[in-house]
Scaffold this active site. Structure first.
Site, PDB file in Angstrom:
ATOM      1  CB  CYS A   1      -9.488   4.498   0.828  1.00 47.70           C
ATOM      2  SG  CYS A   1      -7.814   4.847   1.442  1.00 47.70           S
TER       3      CYS A   1
ATOM      4  CG  ASP B   1      -1.878   1.167   1.277  1.00 48.23           C
ATOM      5  OD1 ASP B   1      -2.382   1.566   0.211  1.00 48.23           O
ATOM      6  OD2 ASP B   1      -2.130   1.700   2.371  1.00 48.23           O
ATOM      7  CB  SER B   2       0.187   4.810  -0.542  1.00 50.17           C
ATOM      8  OG  SER B   2      -0.955   4.910   0.302  1.00 50.17           O
TER       9      SER B   2
ATOM     10  CD  GLU C   1      -0.278   6.564   6.619  1.00 48.81           C
ATOM     11  OE1 GLU C   1       0.808   6.594   7.207  1.00 48.81           O
ATOM     12  OE2 GLU C   1      -0.606   5.663   5.814  1.00 48.81           O
TER      13      GLU C   1
ATOM     14  CG  HIS D   1      -4.987   4.690   4.579  1.00 49.32           C
ATOM     15  ND1 HIS D   1      -4.443   4.305   3.380  1.00 49.32           N
ATOM     16  CD2 HIS D   1      -3.952   5.126   5.336  1.00 49.32           C
ATOM     17  CE1 HIS D   1      -3.136   4.505   3.407  1.00 49.32           C
ATOM     18  NE2 HIS D   1      -2.808   4.999   4.591  1.00 49.32           N
TER      19      HIS D   1
ATOM     20  CB  CYS E   1      -3.465   0.382  -2.454  1.00 51.14           C
ATOM     21  SG  CYS E   1      -3.594   2.103  -2.943  1.00 51.14           S
TER      22      CYS E   1
END
Ligand code: DGL
Length: 281
Positions: free
Chosen positions: A205, A27-28, A169, A207, A91
């Site tokens: 997403c 993932d990013s 994050e 996240h 992702c």
């Protein structure tokens, strides 16, 4: 950066994956941890490398051209380093834009992530669903196709939020989160014309499941939040159903693509997902 297809193919032909070959989850940032958890639940003995492209983060505000140029080359480089038996692109942004390019470039099985519009439409009683993703994901023709195929009789509203990615994050770094931010982000979807009928929101997403409890607490009414992580885990386990895994205890690793100053702040959060080692590219 990365390996040309021929080089990867030659490598695959000479070096068959061993029992130590890991599943590479990519993932990013930390979003793919939401996918790692159900994969580990189904495959408790599988070695896992979790790769976070923090040098490229965030993907959601990048162009299609940038993402398509970056991800196959980076995954080629990671495949050379770790010899994974399978790669999970955990992702939505990368998958909806670059999945075909990655599959064309690498001779490694790839599992992608697509917005869970099908299960959301199957569940919605009001026939109004929301898709909450990154800006890049919600504008993809891939999402148009999923909506047309699986939710043709639903109103499908979309909202992109880079802020919600940052909040996830921040949560992994153990930082305090402002509840008002979640209410504001949800209003970007529920406040659209027709949004008051939404009863199901696709977390498009990876996240976002990490902050699902904060979203649920901020929602003005009960709303179902739906994502595809369990399906990704089942698909991964099925593809690897003939694999023999090592018996010895595992020390799974997180890899960051840039050795920036904030990596240490993730250490505790990563440990909660069983990632005890941290490496950089
Ligand atoms: N976790 C990613 C996704 O599923 C992208 C987050 C970002 O880098 O913008 O789309």
């Amino acid at each position: 950066m990365g390996l040309p297809r021929a080089a990867v193919a030659a490598k695959a032909a000479t070096a068959m994956p061993t029992t130590a070959s890991p599943i590479l989850i990519f993932d990013s940032g930390v979003g793919g941890l939401s996918v790692l958890a159900p994969i580990r639940a189904l495959l408790p003995h599988a070695p896992i490398v979790y790769a976070a492209d923090n040098a490229g983060y965030p993907y959601g505000t990048r162009s299609e051209v940038e993402i398509t140029a970056r991800i196959p080359a980076l995954l080629g480089r990671l495949a050379e380093r770790y010899d994974p038996r399978l790669i999970v692109i955990a992702c939505n942004t990368a998958s909806t834009i670059a999945l075909d390019a990655v599959r064309a470039a690498l001779d490694v099985p790839i599992v992608g992530t697509v917005p869970a519009i099908k299960p959301a439409a199957a569940r919605s009683k009001s026939r109004a669903i929301g898709v909450l993703g990154t800006d890049a994901t919600v504008r993809q023709p891939y999402v148009d196709r999923l909506a047309a195929e699986f939710a043709a009789d639903c109103t499908v509203l979309r909202h992109g939020s880079a802020e919600l990615v940052d909040l996830a994050e921040a949560k992994l770094r153990g930082e305090p989160l402002d509840p008002a931010a979640f209410a504001r982000i949800l209003d970007g979807l529920l406040g659209q014309p027709g949004g008051d009928a939404i009863d199901s929101i696709v977390l498009a997403c990876t996240h976002f499941p990490l902050v699902e409890s904060e979203l649920a607490a901020a929602a003005p009414r009960p709303i179902a939040f739906i994502d595809g992580k369990e399906g990704i885990a089942r698909r991964t386990a099925w593809l690897l159903r003939h694999t023999t895994w090592p018996e010895q205890p595992r020390a799974d690793t997180a890899l960051f693509t840039r050795n920036g100053g904030t990596i240490d702040r993730y250490r505790e959060g990563l440990a909660q997902f069983g990632l005890s080692g941290i490496e950089t590219l």
